[in-house]
Design a protein around this motif. Structure first.
Motif, short mmCIF file in Angstrom:
data_model
loop_
_atom_site.label_atom_id
_atom_site.label_comp_id
_atom_site.label_asym_id
_atom_site.label_seq_id
_atom_site.Cartn_x
_atom_site.Cartn_y
_atom_site.Cartn_z
N GLU A 40 38.84 30.70 39.95
CA GLU A 40 38.58 29.36 40.48
C GLU A 40 38.83 28.29 39.42
O GLU A 40 39.37 27.22 39.72
CB GLU A 40 37.14 29.27 40.98
N ILE A 41 38.46 28.57 38.17
CA ILE A 41 38.69 27.60 37.09
C ILE A 41 40.18 27.37 36.90
O ILE A 41 40.64 26.23 36.71
CB ILE A 41 38.02 28.08 35.79
N ARG A 42 40.96 28.44 36.95
CA ARG A 42 42.42 28.29 36.80
C ARG A 42 43.00 27.47 37.95
O ARG A 42 43.89 26.63 37.73
CB ARG A 42 43.07 29.68 36.75
N LEU A 43 42.51 27.67 39.17
CA LEU A 43 43.00 26.89 40.31
C LEU A 43 42.65 25.42 40.17
O LEU A 43 43.46 24.54 40.48
CB LEU A 43 42.42 27.45 41.61
N VAL A 44 41.44 25.13 39.70
CA VAL A 44 41.02 23.73 39.53
C VAL A 44 41.92 23.05 38.50
O VAL A 44 42.33 21.89 38.69
CB VAL A 44 39.54 23.66 39.10
N LYS A 45 42.23 23.72 37.40
CA LYS A 45 43.08 23.13 36.37
C LYS A 45 44.51 22.91 36.87
O LYS A 45 45.24 22.08 36.32
CB LYS A 45 43.09 24.02 35.12
N MET A 46 44.90 23.63 37.92
CA MET A 46 46.22 23.45 38.51
C MET A 46 46.22 22.35 39.57
O MET A 46 47.28 21.99 40.09
CB MET A 46 46.70 24.77 39.12
N GLY A 47 45.02 21.84 39.92
CA GLY A 47 44.94 20.76 40.88
C GLY A 47 44.51 21.17 42.28
O GLY A 47 44.50 20.34 43.19
N PHE A 48 44.13 22.42 42.46
CA PHE A 48 43.69 22.89 43.77
C PHE A 48 42.18 22.67 43.92
O PHE A 48 41.48 22.33 42.97
CB PHE A 48 44.05 24.36 43.97
N SER A 49 41.68 22.91 45.12
CA SER A 49 40.28 22.66 45.43
C SER A 49 39.54 23.98 45.64
O SER A 49 40.07 24.89 46.29
CB SER A 49 40.16 21.80 46.69
N VAL A 50 38.33 24.07 45.12
CA VAL A 50 37.51 25.27 45.32
C VAL A 50 36.10 24.90 45.77
O VAL A 50 35.29 25.80 46.02
CB VAL A 50 37.43 26.10 44.01
N ARG A 51 35.80 23.62 45.90
CA ARG A 51 34.46 23.19 46.28
C ARG A 51 34.50 22.46 47.61
O ARG A 51 35.56 22.14 48.14
CB ARG A 51 33.85 22.28 45.21
N ARG A 52 33.31 22.16 48.11
CA ARG A 52 33.20 21.37 49.33
C ARG A 52 33.76 19.97 49.09
O ARG A 52 33.50 19.35 48.07
CB ARG A 52 31.73 21.28 49.76
N ALA A 53 34.52 19.48 50.05
CA ALA A 53 35.16 18.18 49.91
C ALA A 53 34.14 17.05 50.03
O ALA A 53 33.11 17.19 50.70
CB ALA A 53 36.24 18.01 50.96
N SER A 54 34.43 15.93 49.38
CA SER A 54 33.59 14.75 49.51
C SER A 54 33.68 14.21 50.92
O SER A 54 34.64 14.49 51.66
CB SER A 54 34.03 13.68 48.50
N ASP A 55 32.69 13.42 51.30
CA ASP A 55 32.67 12.83 52.63
C ASP A 55 33.93 11.98 52.83
O ASP A 55 34.32 11.21 51.96
CB ASP A 55 31.42 11.97 52.80
N GLY A 56 34.56 12.12 53.99
CA GLY A 56 35.80 11.41 54.27
C GLY A 56 37.03 12.25 53.99
O GLY A 56 38.14 11.87 54.39
N LEU A 57 36.84 13.40 53.31
CA LEU A 57 37.93 14.32 53.00
C LEU A 57 37.58 15.69 53.55
O LEU A 57 36.44 15.96 53.94
CB LEU A 57 38.18 14.40 51.49
N ARG A 58 38.55 16.57 53.56
CA ARG A 58 38.30 17.96 53.97
C ARG A 58 39.30 18.87 53.27
O ARG A 58 40.31 18.40 52.72
CB ARG A 58 38.42 18.11 55.49
N ASN A 59 39.00 20.16 53.26
CA ASN A 59 39.88 21.14 52.64
C ASN A 59 40.93 21.63 53.64
O ASN A 59 40.63 21.83 54.82
CB ASN A 59 39.08 22.33 52.11
N LYS A 60 42.13 21.83 53.14
CA LYS A 60 43.23 22.32 53.96
C LYS A 60 43.81 23.57 53.31
O LYS A 60 44.08 23.58 52.11
CB LYS A 60 44.31 21.24 54.09
N LYS A 61 43.98 24.62 54.11
CA LYS A 61 44.51 25.88 53.60
C LYS A 61 46.04 25.80 53.47
O LYS A 61 46.73 25.39 54.41
CB LYS A 61 44.14 27.03 54.51
N VAL A 62 46.56 26.17 52.31
CA VAL A 62 48.00 26.23 52.09
C VAL A 62 48.31 27.56 51.40
O VAL A 62 47.43 28.23 50.88
CB VAL A 62 48.49 25.05 51.22
N PHE A 63 49.59 27.92 51.40
CA PHE A 63 50.03 29.15 50.74
C PHE A 63 51.02 28.79 49.65
O PHE A 63 52.03 28.13 49.90
CB PHE A 63 50.66 30.11 51.75
N VAL A 64 50.70 29.19 48.43
CA VAL A 64 51.55 28.94 47.27
C VAL A 64 51.91 30.29 46.66
O VAL A 64 51.03 31.02 46.20
CB VAL A 64 50.84 28.04 46.24
#
Length: 250
Positions: A40-64
């Protein structure tokens, strides 16, 4: 020893095996968490999301590279409220007027369930929180979150602002800076990197420098010997006015 019970002579024949299995279970949990948190730390440093999104935003699943990851995107049901907050504040409108305007649009804070976890195996819902009107203090907290401009500054980035993957922000960086009026300022460098500055004056000078990695407090997770929670750091002042750094229980 007959019918005498001395305490020390009462034991379980399987005690050694039970202790061994307990240790194996703890070691397995530690290994799993080490792999999970590290990934998860490596993904965060790459710019991906691993936590609950802030209000007004949401998480979207993608494949890299055939791997499942998550990125931020606008929540179509609530994103307009937050865009309006930034636009009105960037225009110079008073915070109280912004709050009244956004509440008139039908804004209510997110609703979360309240859980009774007394029984850890079968927790149950006992109520809910949220569903309240916007306040001035809440507005000021919202507009200071760099995530709405597509910049992640959480702890796992080691204090370095990271541009989020496939998300340029709910608002532009210029709008974010205007809305914060120098309280939080995102500076774009020529090499494409960004800096997050606090209390940024109109003359381009930082009035107050905040150190996320304070050299006086190098150890971030020093546990208390009594409650085992991370200790807090603060300064004490001597008779001559000298400041001394030290840790204390929270």
């Amino acid at each position: 020893l007959g019918d005498f019970d001395f305490g020390w002579n009462v034991y379980s024949p399987s005690e050694a095996g039970e202790m061994l299995e307990t240790y194996k279970g703890k070691a397995e949990v530690r290994d799993i968490l080490t792999r999970l948190i590290g990934a998860e730390i490596r993904l965060v440093k790459m710019g991906f999301s691993v936590r609950r999104a802030s209000d007004g935003l949401r998480n979207k699943k993608v494949f890299v590279d055939s791997k499942e990851c998550y990125v931020r995107e606008e929540n179509p049901e609530r994103g307009s409220f937050f865009r309006k907050m930034f636009e009105l504040r960037a225009s110079g409108m008073d915070d109280k007027e912004i709050v009244d305007s956004v509440n008139a649009m039908g804004f209510l804070t997110r609703v979360f369930k309240k859980w009774d976890r007394t029984n850890k195996e079968h927790p149950k819902v006992v109520g809910q929180t949220g569903g309240r009107l916007l306040t001035v203090k809440q507005l000021q907290r919202y507009v200071q979150q760099t995530e709405y401009a597509g910049i992640n500054t959480e702890d796992w980035t080691e204090g370095k602002p990271i541009r989020m993957q496939q998300f340029t922000g709910l608002v532009s960086i210029d709008t974010f800076n205007l809305a914060n009026r120098g309280k939080v300022f995102i500076k774009e460098n020529l090499d494409g990197s960004v800096q997050v500055l606090h209390d940024y004056s109109q003359y381009g000078e930082v009035r107050v420098t905040r150190l996320r990695n304070n050299p006086d407090y190098r150890y971030k997770f020093l546990p208390c010997s009594i409650c085992h929670k991370p200790m807090l750091g603060s300064y004490s002042r001597g008779k001559l006015g000298t400041r001394y750094a030290g840790y204390h229980c929270g």
